[in-house]
Every structure is written in C-alpha cells, then in structure tokens.
Design an enzyme around this catalytic site. Structure first.
Site, mmCIF file in Angstrom:
data_model
loop_
_atom_site.group_PDB
_atom_site.id
_atom_site.type_symbol
_atom_site.label_atom_id
_atom_site.label_comp_id
_atom_site.label_asym_id
_atom_site.label_seq_id
_atom_site.Cartn_x
_atom_site.Cartn_y
_atom_site.Cartn_z
ATOM 1 N N GLU A 61 0.815 -1.213 0.000
ATOM 2 C CA GLU A 61 0.000 0.000 0.000
ATOM 3 C C GLU A 61 0.851 1.266 0.000
ATOM 4 O OE1 GLU A 61 -2.709 0.758 3.297
ATOM 5 O OE2 GLU A 61 -3.324 2.659 2.380
ATOM 6 N N ASP A 66 9.142 5.223 15.597
ATOM 7 C CA ASP A 66 9.042 6.661 15.399
ATOM 8 C C ASP A 66 9.435 7.336 16.710
ATOM 9 O OD1 ASP A 66 8.418 9.233 14.758
ATOM 10 O OD2 ASP A 66 6.250 8.958 14.693
ATOM 11 N N ILE A 67 10.435 8.180 16.643
ATOM 12 C CA ILE A 67 10.800 8.960 17.825
ATOM 13 C C ILE A 67 10.558 10.423 17.486
ATOM 14 C CG2 ILE A 67 12.632 9.566 19.442
ATOM 15 C CD1 ILE A 67 14.002 6.928 18.632
ATOM 16 N N ASP A 68 9.786 11.088 18.330
ATOM 17 C CA ASP A 68 9.406 12.456 18.013
ATOM 18 C C ASP A 68 9.791 13.378 19.164
ATOM 19 O OD1 ASP A 68 7.020 13.820 16.021
ATOM 20 O OD2 ASP A 68 7.630 14.884 17.834
ATOM 21 N N CYS A 90 15.476 24.096 25.713
ATOM 22 C CA CYS A 90 15.888 24.973 24.619
ATOM 23 C C CYS A 90 14.743 25.301 23.668
ATOM 24 C CB CYS A 90 17.063 24.350 23.856
ATOM 25 S SG CYS A 90 16.753 22.675 23.300
ATOM 26 N N CYS A 91 13.860 24.329 23.398
ATOM 27 C CA CYS A 91 12.766 24.559 22.460
ATOM 28 C C CYS A 91 11.517 23.850 22.971
ATOM 29 C CB CYS A 91 13.033 23.972 21.069
ATOM 30 S SG CYS A 91 14.685 24.216 20.433
ATOM 31 N N SER A 125 12.927 12.603 9.917
ATOM 32 C CA SER A 125 11.525 12.790 9.539
ATOM 33 C C SER A 125 11.270 14.141 8.889
ATOM 34 C CB SER A 125 10.622 12.621 10.758
ATOM 35 O OG SER A 125 10.739 13.764 11.575
ATOM 36 N N ARG A 156 11.598 17.139 10.203
ATOM 37 C CA ARG A 156 11.485 18.260 11.132
ATOM 38 C C ARG A 156 12.062 17.894 12.489
ATOM 39 N NH1 ARG A 156 6.369 22.214 11.904
ATOM 40 N NH2 ARG A 156 5.256 20.306 12.405
ATOM 41 N N ARG A 157 11.302 17.171 13.299
ATOM 42 C CA ARG A 157 11.714 17.074 14.689
ATOM 43 C C ARG A 157 11.792 15.633 15.167
ATOM 44 N NH1 ARG A 157 5.771 19.124 16.335
ATOM 45 N NH2 ARG A 157 4.804 17.406 15.278
ATOM 46 N N HIS A 217 12.736 8.226 12.029
ATOM 47 C CA HIS A 217 12.055 6.944 11.851
ATOM 48 C C HIS A 217 13.094 5.841 11.689
ATOM 49 C CE1 HIS A 217 8.558 9.332 9.856
ATOM 50 N NE2 HIS A 217 8.530 9.438 11.168
HETATM 51 ZN ZN LIG Z 1 16.254 22.795 21.102
#
Ligand SMILES: [Zn+2]
Lengths: 521, 414
Positions: free
Chosen positions: B46, B111-113, B123-124, B162, B164-165, B168
């Site tokens: 798929e 998946d680690i996010d 920091c963010c 991935s 951005r942040r 995978h």
């Molecule tokens: Zn940061």
C-alpha cells in the site's frame, strides 16, 4: 502394562503425550489428539455443557477483574462441583472417566467456538486460563512428569547449532523438539552470559526473595523470542541475537504460550472441516446452543439509552454541569484536561467521546461540544482532522460499527497512557500524590474529605482500582442515601464509567421526584 | 538557534520538479521490493498519497518503480506514505471477499518524536528543534539501534530523518517483516521504559525496588549516564529552575526531600551542583553495601533512565498496517528532505544541514548542461547523492541476503 522404562521412551518425543495403551497418563492434557472412539450424543452434550459452565465462570472472573488467586480458588471450586479432574494418585475416583470427559468436552466446544473470530479468541483465552489454573494447582511431581513429557531431555536439540545442515534436513518434520526450537544452553554459553543471566533472573525477583546463590544450578533454555512474547514484553528474560534465554522457573510461560498457539491453529483447522458436520442434523443446533450459552453467561457491554429513557436530551452545554455532578474520576479528569489544554490526544478523545455518546449526546451535540472545546483550533483543521473521527465513533464513517463505550476493564488494561496522555484510570495511572490532590479538588464539594483518603489509597495500593472508584461513588452520593457497600445499586461495583454516571443521574432523579412528592403532599 | 524555515515556498511546481528529477524511485523500489524484479512485496504494497489541500488517498499500489513515479508525478502529492504488503493488490481491495484483505508483511518501524521530550528540554518546545535538542534523538538512536541488533539480532536497519523534529527506523530483516501485530506489541513492550501518564512522576518501573536492572538496560547505562551528564546537567541545565528540581525531588526517596529541598530553595545552583548534592547525600547517608545504599543507587539509575532513555511513539510500531512517511519525501513545513541517517555518525548529524528541496533544485540548475535534457539520476549532481547512495547500499545488503537465503533453501530441497 508398560514398564517404567518404556513409558519414559514413549514420552520422550515432544508432545506425543498420549500413548495408545495408557490413554491419559497425565491430568493435564495438551489436547493434540482428538477422542478417537465412539461418543454418544448424550456424552457429547453433557461433557460440553459442564465444561462451558467452567469457562463462562472464567470469562466473568476476567470481566469482574477478579485477582488471579481469587479466580483460581473460585474456578477450582466450580470444577470440583461440576467437572472434577483429579490427580493420578487420587483414590476411589474413576480417573479415566474424568479425563475422558475433560477430553470430550474440550473437543465439542472446539466445534462450537471455531466459527467466528470473536468466539475463537474468547475460547482460547478461557481454555488457556483453565489450563494455567490446573497447571498451577497440579501436584508438583506430576507436573514435572508432564513437563518432561513435553520437552523431554533436551540434550539432543543442538544439531541445528552444529551447522550440519544435511543432518538437520533429514530430521525435519520428525523431531518435534526442533519445531518448537527448545535448546538447553551449553556450559560455554552459560559461562559467556553468566552475568546477564543472573541479572535477568534477579531483576524479576521480589524484594523479599533472597538473591540467587548458585545460578549454575538452574537450567536455561534458549528459544526464539517470539515463542515467549509475554516474557519479552515484560523484560523477564535475557535476549541475545533474537533468542530468549529462559530459566526453568519461567518454563510454564512457554508451555502456556504453546498451549495457546496450538489451540489457535487447531481451531482454524476445525473450522475448515466443519462443513462435513452439516449432514448430522442433531449436532448443528446443539453447537449453536452452546455458543449462545457462552455469550449469555457473561456480563455484556454496558449500553444504555439514557436520553430516550428519561426523555430529556443532553446538549453540549450541559456537559460542564453534569461532569461536576455525575462523572467518575477518569471522565472528570478528561473533561478538566480538555478545558485546561483545549485539546485531548487520540485515546483521550476516544475514551471520553464514546462515554459521552453512550451517555446520550447526539452526533450534532457531540460535534458542537468538541468544536467548542478545541477552541485553539481553526475550523478548517477541525473539520479535516477531527470531524471524521467523531462521526466514526458514532458509526457514521468507516466500518459504520456502533462502537460501545470503553469498560473499566478496557480502560485499565488497554492502551496504557503515555507521558502526554490524559486517558486511562486515575486510580491506576496517577501517582498516589496526584490521585489524592485530584480527588479532593474534584469531589470535596460532594462530601469527600481528606479523612476518606487513607481508605481509598489503601484500596488502590492493593490493586482494586474499581473498588476504589466504587467507594468514591458511595462517599459522594451519601446525600442521596447511598451507604458503604451499596455500590452502584445492590452492592454491585463499578465496572463501567457509564454505569457510574447513569446510576448517579438516576439517584438525582429519584431525589427530585421525592422532593416534588413532598412539596405536593 | 532554531532552524530556519526554507525561504522558498513549496509550490506544486517545486514539488513536481523534485519528483520528476530528484526523487530516487528506483532506490525506494529496490529497498521495499528486496529484489530487482517486482515481487508481491512491492506490487501488493500500500501507498497512500496526501494531495495538495490535504486530500488523503489510500490503497494505491503499483507494479513497477516507473508506475509509481508516473502516478506520483500525475497526482503531485505533498507527501506519500508506505504501508504493508497485503494479501491482494491494495488497488483491488474493493473486489476482495470480506475478510480476505489482510496485511501480510511489513518492515518493523519505530518513530521517535521530539514532542515527547518537551517535559525534559529547555531549549525549544513543540515543533521547534535545534542541534541542542537533537542530542536527545542521538542518544535514542544509539540505544535503540544497539538493542535491536544485540537483543533481537536484526541487521537491516534504516534510520530516516523525519524532516522536522524526529526520526524513523525501518527494519527489513525477513523475520522482522513477518512479525504479527501481537509480536510487535511484545517487542515494543521490551523497548518501552518510559511509561505512565503526565500525572505520574515516576515513569520508569523496570524492576522490583533495589533489584539489579535488567541486563539490557544495565548494559546501556554507561552511555545513558554520559548523555545525562552532557545533555540534562550541562547543556539543558534542567534542574536549575524550580520546576526542574522539584520534579527531580519527586523521583528521589523521601529521605532526600527535606534535606535537599531546603538546601536548593531560593538558591541559583546549577544542575551539575545539584546532582553532586544528590550523590553526596547517597554517600553520607547510605553506608557502602547497605540496603539503603542499594535503594538510593537504584533510584539514581532510574532517574538517568527517565531523562535519557528513548521515548517511543509505541502505537506506530504495533500494527503492520500503520502508514509511515516514505524516505526522501519533503517535509511541507521545513522543505527538508527526509534523508537516511547513519547511526554511526548520529552525533554529527545536524538537522539544519539537511538539504532542502529549494537548495537541491538550485544545485541542479547550476550543474545543468544545456546540451543534455532531463535525466533519471539527476540527484547525482546534487547534495542528495550521499543519501541516495546510503539507501542503495542498504537495499543491496538486503537483496544479497535474500538471494543467499533462497539459494540455501534451494540447496536443501535439492
Ligand atoms: Zn532545542
């Protein structure tokens, strides 16, 4: 008569449990050979009904969250009364007939329960549990004999390792040990991993157990990790390159898994052969009855038609008020998280959304409720990402299934909340500090005070989360005349959040009616 | 420093040029198909497209890499995802008898996010990521990579940024491909150490009190302790703030609380100093070899785990039919390409240096030879090349093993 030596040879082969002469050498049975003798229709029916009663008891024990020890006691008593199965040393009982009835009952129920995915799943679970209970209660020397008959002396299982593929190929299909992949580990392997094996074992001991002094005394078996998924999931074994190193103390876990795997496979085979039975007109109605009996003997999903029952529709803007008055803690917590964060993560939405649906919120009101609650989200995003799911829970999308709300059992055991989640059962998933603070902030205006906390905390610590919830219900509904041990009516404990809310609403209604009657009188 | 959003907007034209000239369809095909001639692993696989305007198109399937490319260029999706091989071609799903359309094989994925790290980074937050918080991901990759190889014995691991942040992981070993959902759940249970809702302080419960850590965790403890000291104590300085040190106190045995709480209140002490205080307390109050000492030390180990062990999005890994974004897609917000990452050099990886689609098209333009027209392997002229090479090498390793296994089996039946 078999000599002891003969018997040992006969039982050496993996799983070939039933020697032809002594049909039932053990109390425990892997049921890998069907009854190959004539069975009367009466035996057919009574054996199945007796067994069914025991299995239904097991299912309802699960539904009531009965602790394992209680369930074991309860089921064992039931068995004694209706379906005895004694050890080989028992005197004055016809062991052979008991074991035959056990055997027949199991096979008849296979026929009855192979026919749908749901029935198969439940049958396998109940049967595996029954097997575990009997295994636990078995006389220890008989259990050892039974275990030996399953894996035999495992020394010759190492052919695979030798890399001699010709030899390996020749044996394929004959050697059952190979199929299941058991190997006792060698001395070299033990030396290599001694530290790990010791740590793996010690890390599973309770604080009171003495540390293992002579680990080399204990046998370890090497097996593909997929064969012991529950040991892997709970990190109870040492894993190396895909093999689990299982101490003999955990052997039972392997046996149970194998029992379950075998049964799952056999049920599918039975299903394939079932059409042949169609010709016997006596059997099919009987099987239908049996599978119905299983369904009826068990508490079903909790569903209510609250809104239609009391005639007043629940609207989105009533939820705030209702939550404070009538919701169990899990739903109060979800509601308050939703108000605070203006959002809930997936499982939170699911748990709360289904609850509200069963409470009586219509799809229109549900959409209005969620739209207003997610106030930081643009219409556009809401329509794209959330609307479908809300409609889905109402069965208006996808499979169009009418999903029931989650029961306490599901909330307690499925989909454990992660660090960012708000779903789950607060009694189970909150720290004790947070639980106490939460209880006071949510329920102090309904009569719960810090004096009640020690009792609730001790129930929680004993692991009886639904009992703690029931106790909170009793405390917070004292004004409506609910006393300790009344539960949510007739002493019943909370098993479903909607049951909690419905009973609370019902009590309020009764109070109002009484007040009206008084003022009119 | 937060990451710059790519200056150029991701117009449909930009995306189309990317798919036509740069996207490595052939490499993706070889990797998914595990062979050069199409097998069911590809043809019954798929694909799901997210089109401009967030229209979602599921159950697409293709016979060849060219077919996939043609359809991608026609539909011009903002991204596309990969699912399992089913019992039938997904595009024929409607023709299937009820119950016969089932997932068969699928890479084991993780998946680690970064958002799961929000409670422990200073920091963010949310979508933002910088090279400092990437350090959390780097530790997670090292731990997970090691555990998958050592504990489970899998070899064919592909790590993919991935866009951005997060990151995978795709595992293509035959055994991993064939795991049932239940088996995946067990494996995820093995990997899940951080558990419990946000209302639960202690999220690590891996052993009865004071018992040794399970060997798989104790073997990683050195790496994790180092990360704890570098990331949590030094770089993020997480326990400097009152919020941070109060959370730390929640994780320590009661004896610590009065002593250290009074000591830290109202003072501006660095995380490093506070951790030294904790260790000093252990030494002075728990005599060597005593039960108390063991209890304290286990509490400290659990804290290190709680602040550094990989935080997984477990649901992604449990189901074969979960869809995951294809490698080399473009992240719609950052414009960055989801490139493979080498776990060996994960510490040097800077998400800010990942090529953006705008940059790649510029490179292509500069390298353009007006004499020659469009070419299939245009990515070779851009900074995408090392990443495509990485995927090709990975796919080749998988294919070599598949061939070897087939040969072995053939020998046996012979
Ligand atoms: Zn940061």
């Amino acid at each position: 008569m078999q000599s002891a030596r003969d018997r040992k040879i006969a039982t050496k082969k993996f799983l070939s449990v039933i020697p032809r002469d002594a049909e039932y050498p053990f109390r425990l049975n892997f049921y890998d050979i069907p009854p190959l003798y004539h069975v009367t229709i009466e035996e057919f029916e009574t054996c199945a009904l007796e067994r069914l009663r025991v299995l239904a008891e097991i299912e309802s024990s699960f539904a009531r969250n009965r602790p394992w020890e209680d369930m074991k006691k309860f089921v064992t008593e039931q068995c004694k009364k209706h379906y005895p199965l004694d050890s080989s040393t028992a005197k004055f009982v016809d062991i052979r007939t008991q074991r035959k009835r056990d055997h027949i009952g199991h096979y008849v129920l296979r026929l009855a329960f192979c026919r749908s995915e749901d029935l198969r799943r439940r049958f396998v679970k109940a049967e595996t549990t029954l097997f575990k209970i009997r295994f636990d209660m078995d006389d220890s020397s008989e259990r050892q004999d039974f275990l030996d008959s399953l894996h035999g002396p495992t020394n010759k299982a190492n052919d695979k390792q030798s890399g001699n593929e010709m030899d390996d190929g020749n044996k394929r299909g004959q050697n059952k040990i190979e199929e299941t992949g058991w190997e006792e580990i060698t001395k070299d392997e033990f030396d290599e991993f001694e530290e790990e094996l010791r740590a793996a074992y010690e890390s599973t001991l309770s604080p009171r157990d003495p540390p293992l002094r002579e680990p080399w005394r204990m046998k370890h078996y090497k097996v593909k990790w997929m064969r012991v998924p529950d040991l892997v999931e709970k990190r109870r074994v040492f894993l190396h390159k895909g093999k689990a190193y299982v101490p003999e103390t955990e052997l039972s876990s392997i046996i149970f898994q194998q029992f379950q795997d075998n049964l799952e496979k056999s049920l599918l085979l039975t299903l394939k052969h079932l059409p042949r039975l169609d010709e016997d007109t006596r059997i099919i109605p009987l099987l239908n009855n049996l599978s119905q009996g299983f369904l009826a003997g068990v508490p079903s999903e909790w569903c209510s038609a609250t809104s239609s029952a009391n005639g007043d529709e629940i609207t989105a803007d009533m939820i705030d008020g209702m939550a404070k008055q009538h919701f169990p803690m899990c739903m109060r917590h979800l509601h308050e998280s939703l108000r605070k964060d203006k959002h809930l993560k997936h499982f939170g939405r699911l748990q709360y959304g289904l609850f509200l649906k069963v409470l009586g919120l219509s799809i229109e009101e549900a959409l209005a409720f969620w739209r207003r609650s997610f106030s930081l989200i643009q219409d556009d995003k809401f329509n794209k990402e959330y609307k479908y799911n809300i409609r889905h829970t109402f069965g208006l999308e996808g499979k169009r299934a009418n999903y029931p709300a989650k029961s306490c059992q599901q909330i307690l055991t499925a989909d454990q909340p992660g660090p960012q989640d708000s779903h789950g059962c607060p009694y189970r998933h909150f720290s004790i500090d947070n639980l106490q603070t939460g209880l006071l902030s949510m329920y102090s205006n309904q009569g719960l005070s810090s004096a009640h906390l020690p009792e609730i905390v001790s129930i929680v610590k004993a692991g009886h989360y639904h009992v703690a919830c029931t106790r909170v219900f009793e405390i917070t509904h004292a004004a409506q005349g609910v006393k300790k041990n009344d539960g949510v009516g007739e002493g019943e404990s909370v098993t479903h959040p909607n049951q909690y809310a419905a009973r609370s609403l019902e009590l309020e209604k009764m109070m109002k009616k009484e007040e009206e009657d008084v003022s009119m009188g | 420093m937060t990451m710059n959003i790519d200056e150029e907007p991701l117009t449909p034209e930009v995306m189309l040029a990317f798919y036509r000239r740069l996207y490595p369809f052939k490499s993706i095909f070889s990797w998914l198909n595990q062979g050069h001639t199409p097998t069911k692993l590809f043809t019954q696989r798929e694909f799901a497209f997210t089109l401009q305007g967030d229209v979602y198109l599921r159950y697409q399937s293709f016979n060849t890499a060219d077919e996939l490319k043609k359809q991608v260029c026609t539909m011009n999706p903002t991204r596309f995802e990969i699912g399992p091989q089913y019992t039938l071609r997904p595009r024929d799903k409607k023709l299937a008898r009820p119950g016969t359309f089932q997932p068969v094989e699928r890479e084991l994925v993780f998946d680690i996010d970064m958002t799961d790290y929000d409670p422990i980074r200073t920091c963010c937050s949310d979508a933002a990521i910088c090279s400092r918080c990437w350090a959390f991901i780097a530790v997670a990759v090292k731990v997970l990579d090691n555990s998958i190889r050592e504990n489970f014995g899998y070899k064919h691991l592909l790590w993919v940024y991935s866009g951005r942040r997060g990151i995978h992981l795709w595992i293509s070993d035959k055994e991993a491909m064939q795991l049932t959902d239940d088996q995946r759940r067990s494996l995820v249970g093995w990997m899940s150490v951080i558990q419990g809702s946000k209302d639960q302080h202690k999220k690590v419960n891996v052993r009865p009190a004071s018992r040794p850590l399970p060997p798989t965790l104790s073997s990683m403890l050195g790496t994790l302790a180092e990360a704890f000291s570098q990331i949590i104590l030094d770089d993020q300085d997480l326990f400097r703030s009152a919020e941070g040190w109060k959370e730390l106190l929640h994780l320590l045995p009661k004896d610590f609380v009065d002593d250290l709480g009074d000591h830290w209140k109202g003072k501006d002490r660095s995380s490093e100093d506070k951790w030294k205080d904790v260790k000093k307390f252990v030494k002075t109050n728990g005599p060597q070899g005593s039960a108390k000492r063991r209890m304290y030390e286990s509490a400290l180990e659990d804290i290190i785990l709680q602040y550094t062990y990989p935080r997984l999005d477990a649901e992604v890994s449990k189901h074969r039919n979960h869809l995951l974004k294809a490698p080399f897609c473009v992240h719609p917000k950052t414009g960055r390409v989801c490139v493979p990452v080498d776990p060996e050099t994960i510490d040097d990886f800077d998400p800010g240096n990942v090529p953006t689609v705008g940059q790649l098209l510029r490179e292509l333009h500069e390298a353009e030879d007006p004499e020659v027209g469009e070419h299939h392997s245009d990515w070779m002229k851009t900074s995408l090349k090392p990443y495509v090479d990485m995927l090709d090498k990975h796919a080749t390793e998988i294919i070599v093993e598949v061939v070897r296994k087939k040969k072995e089996e053939g020998d046996k039946t012979w």
